[in-house]
Enzyme design. Structure first.
Site, mmCIF file in Angstrom:
data_model
loop_
_atom_site.group_PDB
_atom_site.id
_atom_site.type_symbol
_atom_site.label_atom_id
_atom_site.label_comp_id
_atom_site.label_asym_id
_atom_site.label_seq_id
_atom_site.Cartn_x
_atom_site.Cartn_y
_atom_site.Cartn_z
ATOM 1 N N CYS A 138 4.247 17.183 -9.427
ATOM 2 C CA CYS A 138 3.769 15.817 -9.662
ATOM 3 C C CYS A 138 3.661 15.047 -8.333
ATOM 4 O O CYS A 138 2.837 15.397 -7.507
ATOM 5 C CB CYS A 138 4.688 15.137 -10.687
ATOM 6 N N TYR A 139 4.500 14.065 -8.091
ATOM 7 C CA TYR A 139 4.447 13.345 -6.813
ATOM 8 C C TYR A 139 4.551 14.326 -5.641
ATOM 9 O O TYR A 139 3.877 14.182 -4.617
ATOM 10 C CB TYR A 139 5.597 12.332 -6.755
ATOM 11 N N ASP A 190 37.066 19.716 -16.454
ATOM 12 C CA ASP A 190 36.768 19.667 -15.022
ATOM 13 C C ASP A 190 38.032 19.788 -14.167
ATOM 14 O O ASP A 190 38.094 20.602 -13.245
ATOM 15 C CB ASP A 190 36.032 18.366 -14.659
#
Ligand code: XMP
Length: 513
Positions: free
Chosen positions: A82-83, A227
């Site tokens: 895209c960009y 975590d």
């Protein structure tokens, strides 16, 4: 750390993280860096390939983020999305202009070239577009690989450099063949071998920690969540009893949680384990506090105070271990504002490192949650910990509306256990992202036996989400809700009514407080 890396230059797209995940799912290690990374830094990393992400800007505007144009001449394959495609094309002499029609959503893409990016993908695929600009003119040095009704150049390749571009987003699930396109880029174009495995990560991470910590002492705040448990297990593997884990029972944990965590760590790991029973202390501090933000502040502050006291009792500590994950780290990378690609340390235990003067060890700072679960499994952490739903730091305090007392905590703990047990029994626990009970000390009228009762209400909350930023309430079957409700009312003293929360986020939040 890993010798096969694909770099993702971030131009600010909301999907940049997804690109990194998809590449890792293809067994290639990927890292996100600022689009302003220097050529020297890239050379040091020596990536097998580079992906230029999408982004919200237009390449022809004055302050549009750009990368160093010279990366196109580094002889490293580049995929612009895209960009990222537009900026690469602009550097290579093509014009980018606003499209006549904004293209948004699923569309059919016709493939002109089944070599390289689209190998073994047939003539037509469904792709997902989200753009307002497009390549309006493709110079002779480019080849058009695919087109859609609105984008004549939906995929391109530059003839003499190793630059490829996709106007659509291969990283989103709405492009069903996106993963295969990325695979083709990684394996056919970049020549990756697919050596990214969590097993090799553990080995390399253990070596790295040994080097970093030497024979110095490391402390870790163990919450019992996936975590911090996985971080502790890796560090323990590296330095054994030189890791001291501090586990604080705030009294705001779920039924049997503290006992289970202590037992798991003591039984499975040869670890220097410090248990702090702070139940009374937290209750004292929270007495009469009704405001949720105030509860959070008090709990956070008290936790840090207790942790610091305990840490000071342990001699010669030089490092603080944290279970920071990659999504937290990515959030602190300046997409295009920062001058370098360096990633800042992310302090997720508010203010601790500064106060204690400790250096950080974050073994999971380049890992996504699903990878952490895989690591946990390999490290021998039980499924109960690996697959548990997230549990907020302030614990049950933000699930009791109003005043927190020992009695109310007990009511909630008992009800919550039933909710979770029933989800597990019906095989729904892993399908649901987060579920729990909330205590609403309303005083609801009921009839129990022949007597009128006036007791608490329990709300059941269960949501499905991928990012916890938005969430939908889970459609738990009525039979399961029925069992939960009847068990809670019959077994939990002090509750005579159960409701199911059918609010999505937004506008509601997942927690009630
Ligand atoms: P909300 O309620 O904001 O929750 O939709 C989104 C996710 O964040 C968790 N949560 C917290 N976690 N401290 C935490 O560590 C907090 O103060 C806190 N508040 C919400 C919540 O459980 C959910 O997973």
């Amino acid at each position: 750390m890993n010798n096969e890396t694909v770099l993702i230059l971030d131009f600010g797209s909301q999907y940049t993280q997804l690109i990194a995940r998809r590449i890792r799912e293809n067994k290639v290690y990927s890292e996100i860096v600022s689009c302003q990374i220097t050529l020297e830094e890239i050379k040091k990393i020596n990536p097998k390939g580079i992906v230029l992400s999408g982004g919200p800007a237009s390449v022809y505007t004055k302050n549009a983020p750009i990368c160093n144009k010279e990366i196109l001449h580094m002889d490293i394959p580049i995929l612009g999305i895209c960009y990222g495609m537009q900026i690469g094309c602009q550097f290579l002499g093509s014009a980018v202009t606003p499209s006549e029609k904004r293209e948004y959503g699923k569309t059919i893409c016709k493939i002109n070239d089944n070599t390289n990016l689209f190998q073994s993908l047939g003539n037509e695929i469904t792709v997902w577009m989200s753009h307002g600009d497009q390549i309006s003119d493709l110079p002779e040095q480019f080849i058009s690989l695919a087109s859609t009704a609105n984008s004549p150049f939906a995929a391109i390749k530059h003839k003499s450099s190793n630059f490829y571009g996709l106007q659509f987003h291969p990283e989103v699930t709405h492009t069903p063949d996106g993963q295969k396109i990325l695979y083709n880029f990684l394996y056919n174009i970049c020549g990756c071998s697919g050596n990214w495995k969590t097993g090799s990560f553990i080995k390399e991470s253990v070596e790295g920690i040994k080097k970093q910590a030497g024979n110095k002492r490391v402390i870790c705040a163990l919450s019992g969540g996936v975590d911090s448990s996985v971080a502790a297990a890796i560090i323990n593997k590296a330095i054994g009893r030189n890791l001291s884990c501090i586990f604080v029972d705030t009294g705001l944990l779920r039924m049997d949680e503290a006992r289970y965590i202590i037992k798991t760590f003591k039984d499975n790991f040869d670890i220097d384990f410090h248990f702090v029973d702070a139940k009374e202390r937290f209750l004292q501090k929270l007495k009469g506090v009704l405001d949720p933000e105030e509860k959070r502040k008090i709990i956070g502050h008290e936790f840090i105070a207790i942790f610091t006291e305990e840490a000071k009792r342990i001699k010669d500590v030089e490092f603080l271990a944290q279970g920071t994950l990659y999504p937290d780290v990515i959030e602190s990378i300046p997409a295009h504002g920062g001058p370098t690609a360096s990633i800042k340390s992310h302090h997720n235990v508010g203010g601790l490192p500064e106060e204690l003067g400790l250096e950080l060890i974050e073994p999971l700072r380049f890992m996504f949650k699903d990878e952490v679960r895989e690591l946990g499994h390999e490290l021998g952490i039980p499924d109960e910990i690996i697959w548990q739903h997230p549990f907020p730091g302030p614990g049950l305090a933000i699930r009791i509306i109003g005043d927190i007392t020992f009695e109310r905590l007990e009511v909630l703990r008992n009800a919550d256990k039933i909710v979770i047990d029933e989800l597990k029994r019906s095989g729904l626990y892993r399908k649901i992202s987060q579920a729990f009970a909330v205590l609403i000390p309303l005083g609801s009228v009921g009839v129990m036996g022949d007597e009128r009762s006036y007791e608490n209400v329990i709300a059941i909350r269960a949501v499905e989400t991928t990012d916890f930023m938005t969430a939908d309430w889970s459609e738990i079957p009525y039979e399961v809700l029925r069992t939960m409700s009847s068990r809670i009312i019959n077994e939990v003293k002090g509750v005579n009514r159960v409701t199911y929360d059918v609010s999505s986020k937004p506008p509601s939040t997942i927690e009630w407080e």
